[in-house]
Design an enzyme around this catalytic site. Structure first.
Site, short mmCIF file in Angstrom:
data_model
loop_
_atom_site.label_atom_id
_atom_site.label_comp_id
_atom_site.label_asym_id
_atom_site.label_seq_id
_atom_site.Cartn_x
_atom_site.Cartn_y
_atom_site.Cartn_z
N ILE A 32 0.82 -1.21 0.00
CA ILE A 32 0.00 0.00 0.00
C ILE A 32 0.86 1.28 0.00
O ILE A 32 0.41 2.32 -0.45
CB ILE A 32 -1.00 -0.03 1.19
N HIS A 101 6.15 -12.21 5.66
CA HIS A 101 5.95 -11.77 4.28
C HIS A 101 7.29 -11.46 3.64
O HIS A 101 8.19 -10.96 4.31
CB HIS A 101 5.02 -10.55 4.20
P1 AMP Z 1 7.03 -4.90 7.37
O1 AMP Z 1 7.49 -3.58 7.88
O2 AMP Z 1 8.15 -5.73 6.82
O3 AMP Z 1 6.18 -5.64 8.37
O4 AMP Z 1 6.13 -4.56 6.11
C1 AMP Z 1 4.77 -4.33 6.19
C2 AMP Z 1 4.36 -3.76 4.87
O5 AMP Z 1 2.96 -3.90 4.74
C3 AMP Z 1 4.67 -2.26 4.71
O6 AMP Z 1 5.52 -2.05 3.59
C4 AMP Z 1 3.28 -1.63 4.52
O7 AMP Z 1 3.28 -0.55 3.61
C5 AMP Z 1 2.47 -2.81 4.03
N1 AMP Z 1 1.04 -2.72 4.31
C6 AMP Z 1 0.44 -2.39 5.48
N2 AMP Z 1 -0.90 -2.42 5.36
C7 AMP Z 1 -1.15 -2.82 4.09
C8 AMP Z 1 -2.35 -3.03 3.34
N3 AMP Z 1 -3.57 -2.85 3.88
N4 AMP Z 1 -2.24 -3.40 2.03
C9 AMP Z 1 -1.02 -3.56 1.48
N5 AMP Z 1 0.14 -3.38 2.13
C10 AMP Z 1 0.09 -3.00 3.41
#
Ligand code: AMP
Length: 113
Positions: A32, A101
């Site tokens: 996002i 992820h």
């Molecule tokens: P991390 O910091 O490795 O846990 O990465 C989490 C990622 O999830 C970040 O890059 C966020 O921008 C992404 N993220 C959070 N909420 C969403 C969402 N609703 N849809 C897509 N990506 C998301």
């Protein structure tokens, strides 16, 4: 870390996301807040809270996640120019979502880490 696992809701399609791929084991969707022109996340459908929690029985799943990441990188035409896979684990790495992820980043020259 966030208490609500938003990725679980995306996997179950309870909240919207730009889903690029889904099968019985894995869901892939666009980040996002993209940090590169191409930035998507490869997420196992079952909850594994962090890299620390993977087990031997998950080896096929982890290989599948890698394979999907590579396949989609090829499909997005970033495989020859190059791309980066990234997994953040816990606070010092900045893991925000408590659900394993793989970030796939590409489409421009990335800063070295
Ligand atoms: P991390 O910091 O490795 O846990 O990465 C989490 C990622 O999830 C970040 O890059 C966020 O921008 C992404 N993220 C959070 N909420 C969403 C969402 N609703 N849809 C897509 N990506 C998301």
């Amino acid at each position: 870390m966030k208490k609500n696992n938003i990725f679980k809701k995306i996997i179950k399609k309870e909240i919207p996301a730009d889903i690029l791929y889904q099968d019985s084991k894995v869901t892939v969707f666009s980040d996002i807040k993209p940090k590169a022109p191409i930035h998507f996340l490869v997420v196992p459908n079952k909850v594994i809270s962090s890299l620390n929690e993977i087990q031997k029985k998950d080896k096929n799943l982890i290989f599948h996640m890698l394979n999907i990441a590579i396949t989609l990188a090829k499909k997005k035409n970033i495989s020859s120019t190059g791309y980066r896979l990234l997994i953040n684990c816990n606070q010092h790495a900045g893991q925000e979502i408590n659900h394993l992820h793989i970030h796939v980043l590409g489409g421009k020259k990335l800063k070295s880490i």
